[in-house]
Scaffold this active site. Structure first.
Site, PDB file in Angstrom:
ATOM      1  N   ASP A   1       0.719  -1.334  -0.197  1.00  0.00           N
ATOM      2  CA  ASP A   1       0.292   0.096  -0.066  1.00  0.00           C
ATOM      3  C   ASP A   1       0.423   1.297   0.224  1.00  0.00           C
ATOM      4  O   ASP A   1       2.265   1.249   0.917  1.00  0.00           O
ATOM      5  CB  ASP A   1      -0.518  -0.193   1.600  1.00  0.00           C
ATOM      6  CG  ASP A   1      -1.678   1.174   1.265  1.00  0.00           C
ATOM      7  OD1 ASP A   1      -2.984   0.816   0.137  1.00  0.00           O
ATOM      8  OD2 ASP A   1      -1.974   1.723   1.807  1.00  0.00           O
TER       9      ASP A   1
ATOM     10  N   GLU B   1       1.233  -0.138  -4.998  1.00  0.00           N
ATOM     11  CA  GLU B   1       0.089   0.728  -5.625  1.00  0.00           C
ATOM     12  C   GLU B   1       1.274   1.958  -5.364  1.00  0.00           C
ATOM     13  O   GLU B   1       0.926   2.861  -4.284  1.00  0.00           O
ATOM     14  CB  GLU B   1      -0.626   0.366  -4.042  1.00  0.00           C
ATOM     15  CG  GLU B   1      -1.793   1.229  -4.861  1.00  0.00           C
ATOM     16  CD  GLU B   1      -2.595   2.106  -3.331  1.00  0.00           C
ATOM     17  OE1 GLU B   1      -3.550   2.529  -3.740  1.00  0.00           O
ATOM     18  OE2 GLU B   1      -1.789   1.630  -2.795  1.00  0.00           O
TER      19      GLU B   1
END
Length: 555
Positions: free
Chosen positions: A215, A277
């Site tokens: 993330d 990401e």
């Protein structure tokens, strides 16, 4: 000489082919948002056992791997991305035994498993942050996070969810949170922080996961001195400036962290992989994240922002290949995820220039029929492209964005922190409809689900689509089967000039040549009689490819 052969010879190569020696280079990976996938215990929220029960569905869909969004202990302020323990399972989703069983059963079905690692921040309920609040300014406990002395917010950095990125604590110091105040940012210059995440990765690798989706890795290192953001926030969000223009993104010092992670993954057998990401622009900046000793993949978010016209799609595909090929990495193709407006609605939104992660409260429900038609055409185009592809749960059912949730039902902190100016991401996180009947359409035995499901979801139910040869679910199964049979993930890709409003691609593999054509215009394109039609995004009328249709042809 046939017309198709002439076009083939005139084509311009944009990608020389993808090696098939590592699974992640060509894999189709299915994202699961656990809370909304399938509920096994009747509490109205999805869980790990629910995922395990549905593994045959995913196997039959034809994907290669699963990516699970967070299922760790969390207060659920930000949908599980506010983590209080990185090495356990939240009781909402089950137990560690359930996680082990899911991984084992997925492997039995030939499916690999990726899980989320969230390294930028923790929950404010994490033991480290509780300790930091009890400790004195300047203490080792506070040094794990970003605390500063200031009379007011330390700088002008905004929170991604609205409002300032700083919150004051009782003794007067301020802490940084690029997201919600319940998600304090970690200090990645602190060696304890680095070791925590190496331990976390080892913990899950030892349990058998095949890798990680990381993330927002571009946020981990902040610029020395924490200077002000000197470009307009709205322009930065739209991508009008390089990501490195922000002092909290894409900074030098990140890449040594990524190399440390890559070394760890390489020490495990079985081709473990990680995907970034990384909301990073332009392409050459993103390419730095996927050099041979860093991430295996990075999400190609440029495609999420495509406009529905041939020139824009052609440019994005060409530039994506150029950047990834320069560092020997595969390109990833993704149209939807848990953070953006679903592409069955986004591709026909009233303002096509609006960023896909921005959903104003004024957004009107688009034409669902036109949206689904474009979504199917876009999916057929991108699933033909060499490289790796990511699918988001429910897109194979053609689910639209749900815009009319009652305000009191919304869970995304964006809605509250922008005083309702932005709807947030709840509309793409709805529970999945598995059956056309029942109070929650087969998602749960509960009358009420954690987000209320609209009555119209019955039309998208998996069991109803299973028996309809023209359904979106059947289309996805057919596309994925043909992609595998024709080894399209490995192919050489070339553009052929069919005119300004048509996008034509030739994908060459050891099986043969597949031509992919997408029509963006009102004028029809006649399918040549010497081509074998493999699949079309919607039924073809009288041999002519119409507006918002894609077709695969065998040459």
């Amino acid at each position: 000489m046939s017309m198709l052969t002439a076009k083939h010879r005139a084509a311009t190569m944009i990608h020389p082919g993808t090696a098939a020696d590592q699974w992640w280079r060509t894999a189709v990976i299915y994202q699961i948002y656990p809370r909304s996938f399938s509920d096994s215990d009747g509490d109205g929220a999805g869980d790990l056992q629910g995922i395990t029960d549905r593994l045959p569905y995913l196997r039959d869909l034809g994907v290669d791997a699963l990516w699970l969004s967070p299922f760790y202990p969390s207060p659920q302020v930000d949908g599980g991305y506010d983590i209080s323990d990185h090495q356990d399972v939240d009781p909402l989703f089950g137990t560690l035994d359930d996680a082990d069983e899911l991984i084992r059963r997925a492997h039995d079905h030939g499916l690999r498993v990726l899980i989320d690692i969230v390294p930028n921040h923790t929950s404010d309920q994490h033991p480290w942050f509780r300790e930091a609040l009890e400790a004195q300014p300047g203490s080792p406990a506070r040094d794990r996070y970003v605390f500063v002395d200031a009379d007011g917010p330390y700088n002008n950095w905004p929170s991604e969810f609205g409002g300032p990125a700083w919150t004051q604590v009782a003794d007067g110091q301020w802490y940084l949170h690029l997201f919600d105040p319940a998600q304090p940012d970690l200090n990645w210059r602190n060696p304890e922080v680095r070791e925590l995440f190496l331990e976390t990765m080892r913990f899950w690798l030892d349990r058998g996961v095949d890798g990680f989706r990381i993330d927002v890795p571009h946020h981990l290192i902040k610029a020395d001195g924490l200077p002000d953001l000197d470009v307009p926030w709205e322009d930065y969000v739209r991508g009008d400036h390089p990501t490195s223009a922000a002092p909290f993104a894409d900074q030098e010092g990140l890449h040594e962290i990524f190399r440390e992670w890559r070394t760890l993954l390489e020490s495990y057998p079985g081709q473990r992989a990680m995907v970034a990401e990384a909301w990073v622009a332009p392409h050459d900046r993103l390419a730095r994240y996927i050099r041979p000793d860093e991430f295996h993949q990075a999400f190609n978010f440029d495609v999420l922002a495509l406009r529905w016209d041939a020139a824009d799609v052609r440019r994005r595909v060409t530039e994506s290949y150029a950047a990834a090929d320069a560092v020997g990495a595969p390109t990833t193709w993704v149209l939807s995820n848990h953070d953006v407006m679903r592409h069955a609605s986004r591709l026909v939104r009233s303002d096509p220039a609006q960023a896909p992660w921005v959903l104003p409260s004024s957004e009107q429900a688009p034409d669902s029929s036109a949206g689904l038609r474009r979504a199917r055409a876009a999916t057929a185009l991108l699933l033909a492209l060499p490289g790796s592809a990511y699918l988001y749960q429910g897109e194979e059912l053609g689910l639209p964005e749900v815009l009319d949730l009652p305000d009191e039902a919304r869970r995304d902190p964006t809605f509250a922190r922008t005083a309702g100016r932005l709807r947030g991401r709840d509309g793409c996180r709805m529970p999945l409809p598995w059956s056309a009947s029942g109070p929650s359409f087969g998602f749960s035995e509960a009358e009420e689900t954690w987000l209320p499901m609209p009555a119209g979801f019955s039309a998208y139910a998996a069991d109803a689509q299973d028996h309809d040869p023209d359904s979106t679910l059947r289309l996805y199964r057919q596309l994925l089967r043909l992609r595998r049979e024709r080894r399209l993930g490995t192919g050489t890709a070339s553009l052929c000039d069919l005119g300004p409003d048509l996008l034509g691609l030739l994908i060459e593999t050891d099986i043969g040549t597949t031509m992919v054509v997408t029509n963006f215009s009102d004028s029809s394109w006649m399918i040549p009689s010497d081509a074998e039609m493999l699949v079309s995004s919607t039924p073809i009328a009288r041999g002519a490819l119409g507006r918002d249709q894609s077709v695969w042809l065998a040459l």
